[in-house]
Scaffold this motif. Structure first.
Motif, short mmCIF file in Angstrom:
data_model
loop_
_atom_site.label_atom_id
_atom_site.label_comp_id
_atom_site.label_asym_id
_atom_site.label_seq_id
_atom_site.Cartn_x
_atom_site.Cartn_y
_atom_site.Cartn_z
N ARG A 191 69.63 -5.61 33.10
CA ARG A 191 69.04 -4.66 34.04
C ARG A 191 70.07 -3.74 34.69
O ARG A 191 69.72 -2.72 35.24
CB ARG A 191 68.27 -5.42 35.12
CG ARG A 191 66.96 -5.97 34.59
CD ARG A 191 66.37 -7.04 35.47
NE ARG A 191 65.03 -7.38 34.99
CZ ARG A 191 64.79 -8.14 33.93
NH1 ARG A 191 65.80 -8.65 33.25
NH2 ARG A 191 63.56 -8.39 33.54
N ARG A 192 71.32 -4.12 34.67
CA ARG A 192 72.37 -3.31 35.28
C ARG A 192 73.71 -3.63 34.61
O ARG A 192 73.84 -4.62 33.90
CB ARG A 192 72.47 -3.60 36.77
CG ARG A 192 72.96 -5.00 37.10
CD ARG A 192 72.66 -5.36 38.51
NE ARG A 192 71.22 -5.42 38.72
CZ ARG A 192 70.65 -5.51 39.90
NH1 ARG A 192 71.39 -5.50 40.99
NH2 ARG A 192 69.35 -5.58 40.03
N HIS A 193 74.67 -2.78 34.85
CA HIS A 193 76.01 -2.98 34.28
C HIS A 193 76.78 -4.02 35.10
O HIS A 193 76.76 -3.99 36.33
CB HIS A 193 76.76 -1.65 34.28
CG HIS A 193 78.17 -1.76 33.83
ND1 HIS A 193 78.53 -1.73 32.50
CD2 HIS A 193 79.33 -1.92 34.53
CE1 HIS A 193 79.84 -1.85 32.40
NE2 HIS A 193 80.36 -1.98 33.61
N VAL A 194 77.45 -4.91 34.39
CA VAL A 194 78.33 -5.89 35.03
C VAL A 194 79.64 -5.91 34.25
O VAL A 194 79.63 -5.96 33.02
CB VAL A 194 77.71 -7.31 35.02
CG1 VAL A 194 78.67 -8.30 35.67
CG2 VAL A 194 76.36 -7.32 35.72
N ALA A 202 64.45 -3.59 41.61
CA ALA A 202 64.90 -4.64 40.69
C ALA A 202 65.82 -4.07 39.62
O ALA A 202 66.63 -4.79 39.03
CB ALA A 202 63.70 -5.31 40.03
N LEU A 203 65.72 -2.76 39.38
CA LEU A 203 66.60 -2.09 38.41
C LEU A 203 67.80 -1.45 39.10
O LEU A 203 68.55 -0.70 38.47
CB LEU A 203 65.79 -1.02 37.66
CG LEU A 203 64.61 -1.54 36.84
CD1 LEU A 203 63.79 -0.39 36.29
CD2 LEU A 203 65.09 -2.43 35.71
N GLY A 204 67.95 -1.72 40.40
CA GLY A 204 69.10 -1.19 41.13
C GLY A 204 68.91 0.21 41.66
O GLY A 204 69.86 0.83 42.14
N GLU A 205 67.67 0.75 41.60
CA GLU A 205 67.41 2.10 42.09
C GLU A 205 66.68 2.03 43.42
O GLU A 205 65.53 1.60 43.49
CB GLU A 205 66.58 2.88 41.06
CG GLU A 205 67.24 3.01 39.69
CD GLU A 205 68.56 3.75 39.74
OE1 GLU A 205 68.85 4.41 40.75
OE2 GLU A 205 69.33 3.67 38.77
N LEU A 206 67.37 2.46 44.47
CA LEU A 206 66.84 2.28 45.83
C LEU A 206 66.49 3.59 46.52
O LEU A 206 66.02 3.58 47.65
CB LEU A 206 67.88 1.53 46.69
CG LEU A 206 68.39 0.20 46.12
CD1 LEU A 206 69.56 -0.30 46.94
CD2 LEU A 206 67.28 -0.83 46.09
N THR A 207 66.72 4.72 45.85
CA THR A 207 66.60 6.02 46.54
C THR A 207 65.33 6.78 46.20
O THR A 207 65.18 7.91 46.63
CB THR A 207 67.80 6.90 46.20
OG1 THR A 207 67.84 7.13 44.78
CG2 THR A 207 69.10 6.24 46.64
N VAL A 208 64.43 6.19 45.44
CA VAL A 208 63.23 6.90 45.01
C VAL A 208 62.14 6.75 46.06
O VAL A 208 61.72 5.63 46.38
CB VAL A 208 62.73 6.39 43.65
CG1 VAL A 208 61.49 7.16 43.21
CG2 VAL A 208 63.83 6.52 42.60
N ARG A 209 61.69 7.86 46.57
CA ARG A 209 60.61 7.84 47.57
C ARG A 209 59.27 7.62 46.88
O ARG A 209 59.05 8.09 45.76
CB ARG A 209 60.60 9.17 48.32
CG ARG A 209 59.53 9.29 49.39
CD ARG A 209 59.49 10.68 49.97
NE ARG A 209 58.27 10.91 50.73
CZ ARG A 209 57.73 12.10 50.93
NH1 ARG A 209 58.32 13.18 50.44
NH2 ARG A 209 56.61 12.24 51.62
N GLN A 210 58.37 6.91 47.55
CA GLN A 210 57.02 6.69 47.03
C GLN A 210 56.02 7.20 48.06
O GLN A 210 56.19 6.99 49.26
CB GLN A 210 56.78 5.22 46.73
CG GLN A 210 57.70 4.67 45.64
CD GLN A 210 57.41 3.23 45.29
OE1 GLN A 210 56.62 2.56 45.94
NE2 GLN A 210 58.04 2.73 44.24
N ALA A 211 54.96 7.86 47.59
CA ALA A 211 53.99 8.45 48.50
C ALA A 211 52.66 8.64 47.79
O ALA A 211 52.57 8.58 46.56
CB ALA A 211 54.50 9.80 49.01
N THR A 212 51.62 8.87 48.57
CA THR A 212 50.33 9.30 48.03
C THR A 212 50.22 10.81 48.20
O THR A 212 51.01 11.42 48.94
CB THR A 212 49.17 8.63 48.78
OG1 THR A 212 49.17 9.09 50.15
CG2 THR A 212 49.30 7.11 48.76
#
Length: 686
Positions: free
Chosen positions: A99-102, A255-265
């Motif tokens: 899921r991410r680079h290590v 869970a994929l390490g992406e925390l900056t995506v806004r979610q909205a209706t």
């Protein structure tokens, strides 16, 4: 499988467990390195310090090791002979896909991000196109423990043609809690969509269980990986149909390490006013029609009036006169340019000031930009601008259109019929914007008017899920959020349950402003069992005759039963039966029947949740009104009274579409209970 006394080197499973342990240790070290950073001497001021500190915090969160989530799920062993499709530098290499680079302390990779080019063959390689892969290994986990592996030697036709048991188990595995990522199970046709470029808009038509929502979310994750810097500047947004749906999917990207995506209706996007009212279907259809954009534009620009008096600017002992005909030329030129109302209004004083400067230069003066700015701020110029091009409040404008029949008639002439105008007019006068009981459709109209006045900020990429239920005006609202970016549109025409539901994706893309978007269709069903999707597909000829039915690719046909009952206790018994299985259960019913079912569950001592609340191992039943079922998924579903679901909608076609949605929420089993006769469309074999 090895025993405790077996040497690690002699046991492949033990070696893989050892690599997992070392990878987890390396990830902890990466996190500790970030946590130990000292930024005291590297920031010039407190603003920079705050920004850098925030970036570090986000990085620490992204490096979290989720104990019950596998760090890697596959392995690729490349051939030693270079090939045309081989990733650069991959010859003879072995890569663990996760899921991410290590990486280890020397910087050597221990786990490769699933989005990296070298990982692509994990999803695409096949017997016909092995992509220089000698071995593809899949891992099986129980919780966070690696418990099994399965190999495919792509050079061996017999092995390459076999179905992956671990892949099938992962697809069919029961789930409790919110939606999770599908990085271990992405299929080739899904991977093509996920990895398509940032510049193009993609529309994905996908029936139930085809993974379209997961594909859209993973596409965002891939684009953030491939275009990190650009999207960090321009931003990304995921739009869902309601809060319950957003809560259900909200953990996939973190869970994929992406925390900056806004979610909205969509309602969140257009929240310029408080929504306290509702429209009936006939009113909402007219308000949601794309023609309303033309009415609004006319109404906004009707405030511009041609000048009849000159502007006289006094500077010192000199008077400078701009005649009315010259002012009119300036105004007409601004109108012809088609720029937004507010931008033109801001440009007008500068244009008038420029006309004054031309006169000054002709008289021998040498004015500079400071003089032009001063003239633009002159009281006479400001007064003229206010009279010629007054400010417009979008909410007040929409309020006037909906309450002033004459004003609406002038600007809707030739666009809306008289009956349509009467349909959207409010019956009672309203004192102010704040006292108005705005509907969701009204808020979209205000958003459109606001964009006519001033440009809406555009993002780099927008994902629009369950798009089939949007009105043309809602599509326009989403489209102006990505005018300079791209979009991923996800939906199923057969699941459109609004009176204005999308008729074709070409039409939807046109309203979105993305007519050049590519439409892709997913027809392989990975989550809905064969018997369930076959039963639900009986409705397709009646609700979306042009669509290809979903073909389930699951080996397990799933549990399916239709039961005629006599009382509500038998519905509760069906829930208890489902709860004896592993995983989540959804009791889906017509909205009007939910209160009675809630009382029956309480009387039986069965705890339940509402849509959007996270299931736990203690409480695995969710009571779902049919109107909120779209986009959700449960291992087992009990569907109460199909005919009541149909009858709960304003027309039969919409009701049958709502029923199609409800029937296709099950992953492992479906029990349909009914006392009333079933809808005839379900009893007719297609």
């Amino acid at each position: 499988m090895s025993t405790p006394s077996t040497p690690v080197d002699a046991d492949p499973l033990a070696r893989e467990r050892s690599h997992l342990a070392r990878s987890r240790a390396a990830l902890r070290a990466m996190r500790e390195d970030v946590e130990s950073l000292d930024i005291t001497d590297v920031t010039a001021n407190w603003v920079n310090a705050e920004a850098l500190s925030h970036q570090i915090d986000e990085r620490i969160k992204a490096l979290a090791d989720l104990s019950d989530t596998p760090l890697f799920f596959g392995r690729l062993d490349y051939l030693r002979t270079p090939g045309a499709e081989q990733a650069e530098g991959a010859e003879g290499e072995r890569f663990y896909i996760g899921r991410r680079h290590v990486h280890d302390h020397d910087g050597d990779p221990m786990v490769i991000d699933w989005r990296a080019p070298v990982s692509q063959p994990f999803y695409r390689a096949s017997k016909k196109a092995p992509m220089d892969i000698a071995l593809r290994r899949r891992f099986g986990y129980t919780g966070g423990d690696l418990t099994a592996y399965e190999d495919e030697h792509l050079s061996d036709p017999a092995e390459a043609a076999a179905t992956s048991k671990l892949l099938q188990q992962e697809i069919e595995r029961p789930r409790v809690g919110p939606m999770r990522d599908i990085v271990a199970t992405i299929q080739p046709e899904q991977d093509e969509i996920v990895r398509s470029g940032l510049s193009g808009t993609v529309c994905v038509q996908g029936g139930p269980g085809t993974g379209k929502t997961a594909v859209g979310l993973h596409r965002v994750a891939y684009l953030l990986y491939a275009h990190r810097d650009r999207l960090a500047r321009t931003g990304t947004l995921v739009i869902g149909p309601n809060r319950s749906f957003l809560h259900y999917i909200e953990q996939v990207l973190p869970a994929l390490g992406e925390l900056t995506v806004r979610q909205a209706t969509v309602d969140d996007l257009v929240a310029h006013v408080e929504v306290r009212g509702t429209d009936d279907a006939a009113v909402a259809i007219v308000k949601g029609d794309a023609r309303m954009a033309q009415v609004l534009k006319r109404a906004v620009y009707s405030h511009v009036s041609m000048p009849t008096e000159p502007v006289v600017v006094v500077r010192g002992s000199r008077r400078w006169r701009v005649p009315a005909y010259e002012l009119e030329e300036i105004v007409r030129e601004l109108l012809d340019r088609g720029i937004r109302y507010g931008a033109a209004r801001e440009a007008l004083p500068q244009r008038i000031a420029h006309a004054v400067l031309v006169q000054m230069e002709r008289s021998g003066e040498a004015p500079d930009d400071r003089v032009q700015d001063a003239v633009a701020r002159n009281a006479a110029v400001k007064g003229a601008v206010k009279a010629i091009w007054p400010p417009v409040d979008p909410a007040k404008l929409v309020l006037r259109l909906l309450t002033d029949a004459d004003f609406l008639a002038v600007h809707a002439e030739g666009v809306l019929s008289e009956d349509e105008q009467k349909t959207i007019l409010w019956a009672k006068p309203v004192r102010s914007v704040k006292s108005a009981k705005w509907s969701s459709a009204d808020a979209v109209l205000i958003d459109e008017a606001n964009d006519i006045v001033q440009r809406t900020h555009s993002l780099g990429h927008v994902v629009l899920d369950e798009a089939q239920d949007l009105s043309p005006m809602q599509y326009r609202a989403v489209g102006r959020r990505c005018t300079t970016g791209s979009a991923t549109v996800l939906g199923d025409l057969a699941q459109g349950t609004t009176p204005w539901a999308t008729r074709s994706w070409d039409e939807a893309l046109a309203h979105l402003g993305k007519s050049d978007g590519i439409v892709e269709e997913l027809t392989a069903g990975f989550r809905v069992p064969t018997d369930v999707i076959t039963y639900a597909s009986r409705l397709l000829p009646h609700i979306a005759p042009g669509l290809t039915p979903v073909a389930s690719v699951r080996e397990n046909p799933g549990f399916f039963d239709v039961r005629e009952i006599t009382d509500i206790a038998q519905v509760i018994a069906a829930c208890e039966e489902s709860l004896r299985n592993e995983g989540s259960t959804g009791l889906i019913a017509a909205d009007a029947r939910v209160p009675a079912l809630a009382e029956a569950l309480k009387a039986a001592g069965i705890g339940y949740l509402s849509p959007g609340e996270e299931t736990t191992y203690e409480t695995r039943l969710t009571l779902v009104p049919a109107s909120l079922a779209k986009g959700l998924e449960y291992d087992y579903v009990v569907l109460d009274e199909p005919q009541a679901v149909v009858d709960g909608e304003p027309d039969e076609r919409t009701g049958l579409r709502r029923l199609y949605v409800a029937l296709t929420r099950a992953v492992s089993g479906l029990i349909v209970t009914h006392a009333a006769p079933l809808p005839p469309q379900l009893t007719q074999l297609t």
